[in-house]
Design a protein around this motif. Structure first.
Motif, PDB file in Angstrom:
ATOM      1  N   PHE A  87       0.681  -1.176   0.187  1.00  0.00           N
ATOM      2  CA  PHE A  87       0.069   0.026   0.087  1.00  0.00           C
ATOM      3  C   PHE A  87       0.919   1.426   0.072  1.00  0.00           C
ATOM      4  CE2 PHE A  87      -2.236   3.042   2.983  1.00  0.00           C
ATOM      5  CZ  PHE A  87      -3.239   3.338   2.107  1.00  0.00           C
ATOM      6  N   ILE A  88       1.860   1.164   0.920  1.00  0.00           N
ATOM      7  CA  ILE A  88       2.899   2.188   0.846  1.00  0.00           C
ATOM      8  C   ILE A  88       3.482   2.445  -0.302  1.00  0.00           C
ATOM      9  CG2 ILE A  88       4.937   3.270   2.206  1.00  0.00           C
ATOM     10  CD1 ILE A  88       2.147   3.439   3.741  1.00  0.00           C
ATOM     11  N   SER A  89       4.041   1.460  -0.863  1.00  0.00           N
ATOM     12  CA  SER A  89       4.639   1.448  -2.162  1.00  0.00           C
ATOM     13  C   SER A  89       4.000   2.166  -3.236  1.00  0.00           C
ATOM     14  CB  SER A  89       5.141   0.140  -2.552  1.00  0.00           C
ATOM     15  OG  SER A  89       4.131  -0.527  -3.105  1.00  0.00           O
ATOM     16  N   ILE A  90       2.731   1.887  -3.434  1.00  0.00           N
ATOM     17  CA  ILE A  90       2.052   2.744  -4.523  1.00  0.00           C
ATOM     18  C   ILE A  90       1.680   4.244  -4.192  1.00  0.00           C
ATOM     19  CG2 ILE A  90       0.998   0.473  -5.327  1.00  0.00           C
ATOM     20  CD1 ILE A  90      -1.722   1.408  -4.198  1.00  0.00           C
ATOM     21  N   MET A  91       2.011   4.654  -3.043  1.00  0.00           N
ATOM     22  CA  MET A  91       1.560   6.121  -2.551  1.00  0.00           C
ATOM     23  C   MET A  91       2.138   7.072  -3.396  1.00  0.00           C
ATOM     24  SD  MET A  91      -0.784   6.374  -0.183  1.00  0.00           S
ATOM     25  CE  MET A  91      -1.849   5.024  -1.181  1.00  0.00           C
ATOM     26  N   PRO A  92       3.244   7.068  -3.999  1.00  0.00           N
ATOM     27  CA  PRO A  92       3.646   7.962  -5.026  1.00  0.00           C
ATOM     28  C   PRO A  92       3.069   8.117  -6.061  1.00  0.00           C
ATOM     29  CG  PRO A  92       5.500   6.718  -4.008  1.00  0.00           C
ATOM     30  CD  PRO A  92       4.243   6.052  -3.516  1.00  0.00           C
ATOM     31  N   TYR A  93       2.159   7.317  -6.759  1.00  0.00           N
ATOM     32  CA  TYR A  93       1.462   7.370  -7.734  1.00  0.00           C
ATOM     33  C   TYR A  93       0.025   7.501  -7.368  1.00  0.00           C
ATOM     34  CZ  TYR A  93       5.712   4.700  -8.828  1.00  0.00           C
ATOM     35  OH  TYR A  93       6.808   4.309  -8.707  1.00  0.00           O
ATOM     36  N   VAL A  94      -0.493   7.787  -6.306  1.00  0.00           N
ATOM     37  CA  VAL A  94      -1.797   7.896  -5.862  1.00  0.00           C
ATOM     38  C   VAL A  94      -2.050   9.373  -5.607  1.00  0.00           C
ATOM     39  CG1 VAL A  94      -3.493   7.510  -3.997  1.00  0.00           C
ATOM     40  CG2 VAL A  94      -2.105   5.842  -4.558  1.00  0.00           C
ATOM     41  N   THR A  95      -2.975  10.101  -6.377  1.00  0.00           N
ATOM     42  CA  THR A  95      -3.452  11.347  -6.286  1.00  0.00           C
ATOM     43  C   THR A  95      -3.958  11.840  -5.038  1.00  0.00           C
ATOM     44  OG1 THR A  95      -5.267  11.213  -7.881  1.00  0.00           O
ATOM     45  CG2 THR A  95      -3.079  11.782  -8.881  1.00  0.00           C
ATOM     46  N   GLU A  96      -5.336  10.905  -4.722  1.00  0.00           N
ATOM     47  CA  GLU A  96      -5.990  11.037  -3.629  1.00  0.00           C
ATOM     48  C   GLU A  96      -5.231  10.403  -2.427  1.00  0.00           C
ATOM     49  OE1 GLU A  96      -8.718  13.203  -3.559  1.00  0.00           O
ATOM     50  OE2 GLU A  96      -8.125  13.557  -5.809  1.00  0.00           O
ATOM     51  N   ARG A  97      -4.146  10.705  -1.896  1.00  0.00           N
ATOM     52  CA  ARG A  97      -3.696   9.921  -0.503  1.00  0.00           C
ATOM     53  C   ARG A  97      -4.570  10.199   0.553  1.00  0.00           C
ATOM     54  NH1 ARG A  97       1.553  12.606  -2.448  1.00  0.00           N
ATOM     55  NH2 ARG A  97       2.112  11.125  -3.604  1.00  0.00           N
ATOM     56  N   ASP A  98      -5.221  11.446   0.601  1.00  0.00           N
ATOM     57  CA  ASP A  98      -5.935  11.666   1.944  1.00  0.00           C
ATOM     58  C   ASP A  98      -7.420  10.619   1.870  1.00  0.00           C
ATOM     59  OD1 ASP A  98      -4.537  13.922   2.410  1.00  0.00           O
ATOM     60  OD2 ASP A  98      -6.507  15.235   2.864  1.00  0.00           O
ATOM     61  N   SER A  99      -7.948  10.324   0.751  1.00  0.00           N
ATOM     62  CA  SER A  99      -8.843   9.369   0.616  1.00  0.00           C
ATOM     63  C   SER A  99      -8.479   8.067   0.988  1.00  0.00           C
ATOM     64  CB  SER A  99      -9.697   9.710  -0.806  1.00  0.00           C
ATOM     65  OG  SER A  99     -10.337   8.766  -1.014  1.00  0.00           O
ATOM     66  N   ALA A 100      -7.512   7.696   0.435  1.00  0.00           N
ATOM     67  CA  ALA A 100      -6.759   6.333   0.252  1.00  0.00           C
ATOM     68  C   ALA A 100      -6.472   6.209   1.710  1.00  0.00           C
ATOM     69  CB  ALA A 100      -5.565   6.181  -0.313  1.00  0.00           C
ATOM     70  N   PHE A 101      -6.008   7.113   2.748  1.00  0.00           N
ATOM     71  CA  PHE A 101      -5.761   6.664   4.026  1.00  0.00           C
ATOM     72  C   PHE A 101      -7.005   6.906   4.902  1.00  0.00           C
ATOM     73  CE2 PHE A 101      -1.137   6.905   3.333  1.00  0.00           C
ATOM     74  CZ  PHE A 101      -0.484   6.181   4.192  1.00  0.00           C
ATOM     75  N   ALA A 102      -7.963   7.639   4.716  1.00  0.00           N
ATOM     76  CA  ALA A 102      -9.003   7.588   5.236  1.00  0.00           C
ATOM     77  C   ALA A 102      -9.978   6.382   4.967  1.00  0.00           C
ATOM     78  CB  ALA A 102      -9.988   8.837   4.820  1.00  0.00           C
ATOM     79  N   GLN A 103      -9.741   5.657   3.917  1.00  0.00           N
ATOM     80  CA  GLN A 103     -10.310   4.441   3.714  1.00  0.00           C
ATOM     81  C   GLN A 103      -9.710   3.473   4.539  1.00  0.00           C
ATOM     82  OE1 GLN A 103     -10.153   2.670  -0.092  1.00  0.00           O
ATOM     83  NE2 GLN A 103     -11.874   1.610   0.078  1.00  0.00           N
ATOM     84  N   PHE A 104      -8.455   3.503   4.452  1.00  0.00           N
ATOM     85  CA  PHE A 104      -7.688   2.493   5.317  1.00  0.00           C
ATOM     86  C   PHE A 104      -8.015   2.500   6.676  1.00  0.00           C
ATOM     87  CE2 PHE A 104      -3.438   2.051   7.671  1.00  0.00           C
ATOM     88  CZ  PHE A 104      -3.619   0.549   7.500  1.00  0.00           C
ATOM     89  N   VAL A 105      -8.135   3.839   7.296  1.00  0.00           N
ATOM     90  CA  VAL A 105      -8.151   4.096   8.611  1.00  0.00           C
ATOM     91  C   VAL A 105      -9.704   3.399   9.198  1.00  0.00           C
ATOM     92  CG1 VAL A 105      -8.648   5.874  10.703  1.00  0.00           C
ATOM     93  CG2 VAL A 105      -6.499   5.730   9.249  1.00  0.00           C
TER      94      VAL A 105
END
Length: 176
Positions: free
Chosen positions: A26-44
């Motif tokens: 999950f962390i390794s794809i973060m440089p390519y994710v434009t919506e990091r806030d949303s990705a982490f909100a969903q994870f949390v």
């Protein structure tokens, strides 16, 4: 990313390494994710359903994102993770308070930010405070006298004509 992952305690207890690998992927794809806030909100949102799951993933996040020796160390992502925990409606206020403290600590002394003030003892046994050091530039070094790399850095600073001139002119102070 986490849509098909089973966050149940049972899965977690049988597949600890799988959880760790899933998080690092999950962390390794973060440089390519434009919506990091949303990705982490969903994870949390997923990990806050069960306390044991939350503790496990918090430990994993700390290990990989907050420890400098980690191959995927990433302080900004760790801070984002903590922010999403603090914002989580699923957590009790006391739990959010714990993560708020972790967030406060993670945000201290960041590159480009003003350093937290502290007191120190000088060679002449007088006390000083970081906030009272007056200089255009301040080089703050935390060294271990038994560390070979620290000794090398100290020697390089001492032999640098540029550093020497700045110190002599009063433009630079070195606090070690």
């Amino acid at each position: 990313y986490w849509d098909l992952y089973d966050f149940s305690e049972e899965t977690l207890s049988h597949s600890g390494r799988m959880s760790e690998q899933a998080f690092t992927d999950f962390i390794s794809i973060m440089p390519y994710v434009t919506e990091r806030d949303s990705a982490f909100a969903q994870f949390v949102s997923h990990i806050t359903d069960e306390k044991r799951v939350l503790r496990r993933f918090f430990d994993i996040a700390q290990k990989y994102l907050a420890e400098v020796a980690s191959p995927v160390y990433n302080e900004p992502l760790y801070i984002l993770f903590l922010q999403k925990l603090v914002e989580s409606e699923k957590l009790k206020p006391s739990e959010r308070e714990h993560y708020a403290y972790e967030l406060k600590m993670a945000c201290k002394n960041r590159v480009g930010e003003k350093a937290a003030d502290f007191s120190f003892t000088m060679r002449n046994d007088k006390r000083g405070r970081l906030s009272r050091v007056e200089a255009e530039y301040l080089l703050l070094c935390f060294v271990d006298p038994e560390c070979d790399a620290c000794v090398e850095v100290k020697e390089a600073l001492a032999s640098s004509p540029v550093i020497g001139k700045m110190v002599d002119d009063g433009a630079l102070k070195i606090l070690a």
